[in-house]
Design a protein around this motif. Structure first.
Motif, short mmCIF file in Angstrom:
data_model
loop_
_atom_site.label_atom_id
_atom_site.label_comp_id
_atom_site.label_asym_id
_atom_site.label_seq_id
_atom_site.Cartn_x
_atom_site.Cartn_y
_atom_site.Cartn_z
N CYS A 107 3.28 2.38 1.94
CA CYS A 107 3.31 3.10 3.22
C CYS A 107 4.65 3.74 3.49
N TYR A 108 5.62 3.43 2.69
CA TYR A 108 6.98 4.02 2.81
C TYR A 108 7.73 3.53 4.05
N LEU A 109 7.27 2.47 4.68
CA LEU A 109 8.02 2.04 5.86
C LEU A 109 9.28 1.29 5.47
N THR A 156 12.00 3.53 4.53
CA THR A 156 12.45 4.27 5.71
C THR A 156 13.39 3.42 6.56
N VAL A 189 0.82 -1.20 0.00
CA VAL A 189 0.00 0.00 0.00
C VAL A 189 0.86 1.26 0.00
N VAL A 199 10.09 4.06 -3.30
CA VAL A 199 8.64 3.89 -3.45
C VAL A 199 8.05 5.22 -3.85
N ALA A 221 4.14 6.66 -4.23
CA ALA A 221 2.74 6.27 -4.08
C ALA A 221 1.89 6.91 -5.15
#
Ligand code: SF4
Ligand code: SF4
Ligand code: SF4
Ligand code: SF4
Ligand code: SF4
Ligand code: FES
Lengths: 135, 815
Positions: free
Chosen positions: A57-59, A62, A55, A71, A73
């Motif tokens: 989330c950019y985790l 990070t 999804v 990434v 979005a």
């Protein structure tokens, strides 16, 4: 002073013992290794309902210590978030698996794929299409 | 002072301080969700519960409870933590928990508190909300499912913005934040509600999914739009400005911004930015190198003398204006330099210069809330400088400051509680102010007595005669005079700029006279504040970017270009084709001038006519200083590297100076040091928030010229001005501002609409002696019958087609 021959004999015993064991080496590439379940090879983006689960989330970008995940979005027609771009630069990846651990939606895994050699630098950058899990 | 103990720490605080603020002072952090330092205490969320020794048996909300002597407060005992956990669990019952896809993630107070209090599971369950999400608004996405009903958005929109666009609707479990009749959000789009929302219920749509907040580099700067000089934080990623980031501690305005500042940043990285210099070859603008372009310009400027001229935009930094002035006056040898069409700065550069002895406002924006009375000339003050408008809102609503308005139309300001509006006929402001001065003299209300010249010149401005001219009754004039004189401290505000030719030297003189006679100069909370249009309008005056001895002003420069006396014209950032009056004349002038150089960010309507176009940097790419309209000098630093091959104008004019044999200063700091108006300010010591340049007032009573004629042509008159969503023509390149206001329009009163059979949204044709224009009609309750209002920003149907620079234009209307 112990007999100087004894350690040599002990060594020879181990060596000879191995002569009669099953060899660990493989006739690669004809013979293929069976990698363990938890082996950390090339990543794959999991698919569910014909869509990548990610999804965006950019985790993972990070947490990635090598900063090799990119990434971007996007917003789909239902206003949901999805990864319009998902790229991993395998030349920089250190296969730590943090990205998999960070993913809140279990969208990412690491596969047993370890043959990552290539001829051109660009080919080491895995795009979303290349990373999508093959069924 | 009250002394109390918080977590075993002794603090002494002012009486009336809340426990929360006292704790903050003692260095103890109490978690909050619904409290905001800018808003009145509310006490909705119960996150801030603490234990107070003297009030045993219950938990006390820290944000609403005032301290008392000897109080013993404990902020994190087991019962307190248990209560807070329950508060969070209750909030999370209905919360969608979609942090991975919520843009607030990482900056969300609910998320942070859930983490701090280790809310991993929830003892409570219930169905989630199914509120419809507003995806359609171009600037603010509202997802009520995420809302925790803290009421901050409602309160900021009411207490500071004074718009009241949001409110609680329904009751009990069905409560949500809604708009008027639960319809689409239609408001000022200042984004204040978005900035204070602790969760992801209100989010900036233009930034949706663009980045995570933690991946942004935050760069502080000064807003490049209007003269208020708000401080902004730009969120930068991959050398692109992706958003503005709210910081409640930033600037005198505590992070408050208007729609332009908060949502109009996209022009910085716009696709339309010029990337390379352009040179006209065979009547086509083709890409060129900087060397080619600059040597061509240098060649034309060399020895051009007074056949050359420059028009600059007051959006440039002080240092850039300084260099351009040096280039023109020293190297080229021409005194023909000007900005803002000449008249746009005359209220200050000529009016206040003579009346106050210094070409600057005497009051600052900070004086507004410290005053007893605000006299606003034209309600447009709010639209042109919205954050100043917030200061007025807060002054009137929280501090009980009286608000008197003289205006030719109603507006947001006149709807403030207790606002007293004197609705005058267009162009009669000076007559009205003179009549007020006359009453003050006649009724002996003056503190400084009037000079005989002024007194006798004002003789004809009796309130009764002025009433005939202005349409305001004599009694209203008298009571305004009495109120103004009686106020201990009073500020007079008016807007000046390109679209307000009526805000000229005469208006400034008339306003200044009131302040002089009433003894309202040189003290806190008092004075005159001219709200100038652009971010560095005051700087352009301080640098002296005005015609030198024998030089031509902006309109004469353009006349000269048309007749051939000006052969080389350099236009830096101005867009006269759209923003100066009399489009046909301007176009002719720019067509006929032999050589036209335009330095701009975009290929504007003016740049399209140029022989050489130089791509220059936006404020986010350069260093230097801006001087806000209240003399606040602030430094800007680059947030991103120059876009494309664009260069800062500092570099461009330095190079041209060298090419013409001069010796430019090496750095902006050196240029700054050479600006006399700032001699007492050190460039390197300018911190965030800047410093006010100092002034010495030498008030002189000047007789303002005004016509005592009763004008009633029977025709319709058109007023020009600025719209809330735009500032100059640059905001047309910001997608955010464009999304909420994209086309030219004309405001018509309800009665006129009926009379002319115009419906809201109809195309109407306005004809003046200068030309014809078709505009979309907006029927608006704020307009006075017989008066139309059109903003000047829009290039597609630019109002200067029919407006030749007079304060009012007589028009005929057809459908
Ligand atoms: S395995 Fe480690 S280094 Fe490789 S992409 Fe994931 S987080 Fe980054
Ligand atoms: S952490 Fe998971 S959901 Fe988030 S961007 Fe990475 S793969 Fe996608
Ligand atoms: S954007 Fe501004 S005016 Fe609109 S609802 Fe929010 S606070 Fe109110
Ligand atoms: S929308 Fe945001 S600011 Fe408004 S009440 Fe809900 S949570 Fe609070
Ligand atoms: S446009 Fe003016 S009022 Fe709005 S944020 Fe910028 S400086 Fe402040
Ligand atoms: S912060 Fe005190 S009740 Fe919300």
């Amino acid at each position: 002073m112990p007999n100087p021959i004894t350690p040599i004999m002990q060594g020879m015993k181990i060596t000879f013992g191995h002569l009669f064991k099953k060899p660990v080496t493989l006739m690669y590439p004809e013979e293929r290794p069976k990698v363990s379940e938890r082996y950390r090879g090339l990543h794959a983006l999991k698919v569910s309902h014909d869509k990548a689960k990610c999804v965006a989330c950019y985790l993972c970008p990070t947490v990635c210590p090598a900063k090799c995940i990119t990434v971007e979005a996007g917003e789909d027609e239902n206003h949901n978030k999805f990864a319009a771009k998902y790229e991993i630069d395998m030349l920089r990846c250190i296969f730590c698996g943090y990205c998999v651990e960070a993913c809140p939606v279990d969208a990412l895994k690491m596969t047993g794929q370890f043959e990552l050699a290539n001829y051109r630098r660009e080919d080491f950058v895995f795009s979303k299409e290349r990373l999508l899990e093959k069924k | 002072m009250v002394t109390l103990t918080i977590d075993d720490k002794q603090v002494a605080v002012e009486k009336d301080t809340t426990i929360y603020d006292a704790a903050k002072k003692a260095g103890v952090v109490i978690p909050i969700l619904c409290h905001d330092k800018k808003l009145k205490p509310f006490g909705a969320c119960r996150m801030c519960l603490v234990e107070v020794e003297q009030m045993k048996g219950r938990l006390i909300p820290a944000c609403t409870t005032p301290v008392t002597e000897g109080m013993i407060v404990r902020t994190s005992t087991p019962p307190v933590n248990k209560a807070r956990k329950l508060v969070l669990e209750l909030l999370l019952v209905h919360h969608p928990l979609d942090c991975p896809v919520c843009d607030k993630g990482g900056d969300c107070e609910l998320q942070n508190l859930a983490y701090d209090y280790k809310i991993n599971t929830n003892r409570l369950t219930d169905e989630k909300f199914h509120h419809e999400i507003d995806y359609n608004n171009p600037l603010i996405e509202r997802d009520q499912n995420r809302c925790i009903l803290c009421g901050k958005c409602v309160r900021i929109c009411d207490e500071i913005v004074s718009r009241g666009a949001l409110t609680f609707i329904n009751r009990g479990i069905k409560t949500k934040i809604g708009t008027e009749f639960d319809g689409p959000l239609s408001c000022e789009f200042c984004g204040s509600c978005v900035s204070v929302c602790p969760v992801g219920a209100l989010l900036p749509r233009p930034f949706k999914f663009k980045s995570r907040i933690w991946a942004l580099t935050k760069k502080t700067s000064v807003c490049g739009y209007c003269g208020t000089g708000c401080n902004v934080t730009l969120g930068v990623k991959d050398n692109k400005v992706l958003t503005t980031v709210y910081d409640e501690n930033q600037g005198f305005h505590n992070g408050q911004l208007c729609v332009r500042g908060r949502f109009g940043y996209q022009f910085i990285n716009s696709e339309k930015r010029l990337k390379t210099p352009l040179i006209r070859k065979n009547d086509q603008l083709v890409e060129a190198t900087w060397d080619e372009a600059l040597s061509l310009v240098a060649q034309r400027l060399k020895g051009a003398g007074s056949a050359a001229a420059a028009l600059a935009t007051p959006r440039m930094t002080n240092e850039e204006l300084f260099l351009l002035k040096q280039l023109m006056t020293v190297q080229v040898g021409s005194q023909n330099i000007d900005h803002s069409a000449g008249y746009g700065h005359s209220a200050v550069s000529e009016g206040l210069a003579k009346s106050l002895g210094v070409a600057a406002s005497s009051a600052t924006i900070l004086d507004i809330q410290k005053s007893d009375l605000i006299l606003a000339i034209k309600t447009d003050v709010y639209e042109t400088h919205p954050v100043v408008g917030f200061e007025i809102n807060m002054a009137v609503k929280n501090k009980g400051v009286a608000l008197q308005i003289i205006s030719d139309k109603k507006g947001k300001l006149s709807r403030l509680p207790g606002a007293n509006l004197l609705l005058n006929k267009p162009t009669t402001e000076v007559v009205l102010l003179n009549a007020v001065a006359k009453v003050m003299i006649d009724e002996n209300l003056t503190i400084t007595s009037a000079t005989p010249e002024l007194a006798s010149a004002l003789n004809e401005f009796t309130p009764e005669k002025a009433a005939l001219v202005t349409g305001v009754t004599a009694d209203e004039i008298k009571s305004l005079a009495r109120a103004y004189a009686a106020a201990d401290k009073a500020v007079i505000l008016f807007t000046a700029g390109l679209s307000y030719p009526g805000a000229d030297a005469q208006l400034a003189h008339a306003a200044a006279n009131l302040a002089i006679l009433g003894g309202k100069l040189g003290k806190e909370g008092s004075g005159i504040l001219a709200l100038q249009e652009k971010n560095n309008s005051q700087g352009a005056i301080d640098v002296g970017f005005v015609p030198g001895q024998g030089g031509l002003d902006a309109l004469r420069i353009l006349e000269g270009s048309a007749t051939g006396t000006i052969k080389t014209l350099l236009i830096a950032g101005e867009n006269p084709v759209v923003s100066y009056p009399a489009k046909a004349k301007i176009q002719k002038a720019l067509d006929s001038v032999e050589f036209l150089v335009v330095a701009d960010l975009f290929l504007t309507e003016t740049a399209q006519l140029a022989d050489v176009v130089l791509p220059v940097c936006s404020y986010a790419e350069k260093v230097g200083t801006f001087t806000a309209t209240d003399r606040r000098v602030q430094r800007i630093n680059p947030a991103i590297p120059p876009v494309g091959q664009s260069r800062s104008e500092f570099k461009v004019y330095s190079e041209l100076i060298s090419m013409l044999g001069g010796q430019p200063v090496a750095t902006p700091a050196e240029a700054f040091a050479q600006i006399p108006a700032y001699s007492d300010i050190k460039y390197n010591e300018l911190a965030e928030g800047g410093t006010f340049s100092s002034i010495t007032l030498q008030p002189v009573q000047i007789v303002p010229k005004a016509n005592m004629v009763v004008s009633d042509s029977g025709n319709y008159v058109l007023l020009t001005g600025a719209a809330l969503y735009h500032c100059g023509t640059m905001s047309l390149y910001g997608e955010g501002t464009l999304a909420v206001s994209s086309e030219a329009y004309v405001e018509v009163s309800r009665a006129d609409a009926v009379k002319l059979k115009i419906n809201d949204g109809d195309q109407v044709k306005l004809t003046s002696t200068d030309g014809v224009i078709e505009l979309k009609a907006r029927v608006s309750p704020r307009m006075v019958d017989g008066v139309f209002f059109a903003p000047y920003h829009f290039a597609d149907a630019s109002i200067n087609t029919i407006w030749s620079g007079s304060t009012v234009t007589s028009v005929t209307v057809a459908k």
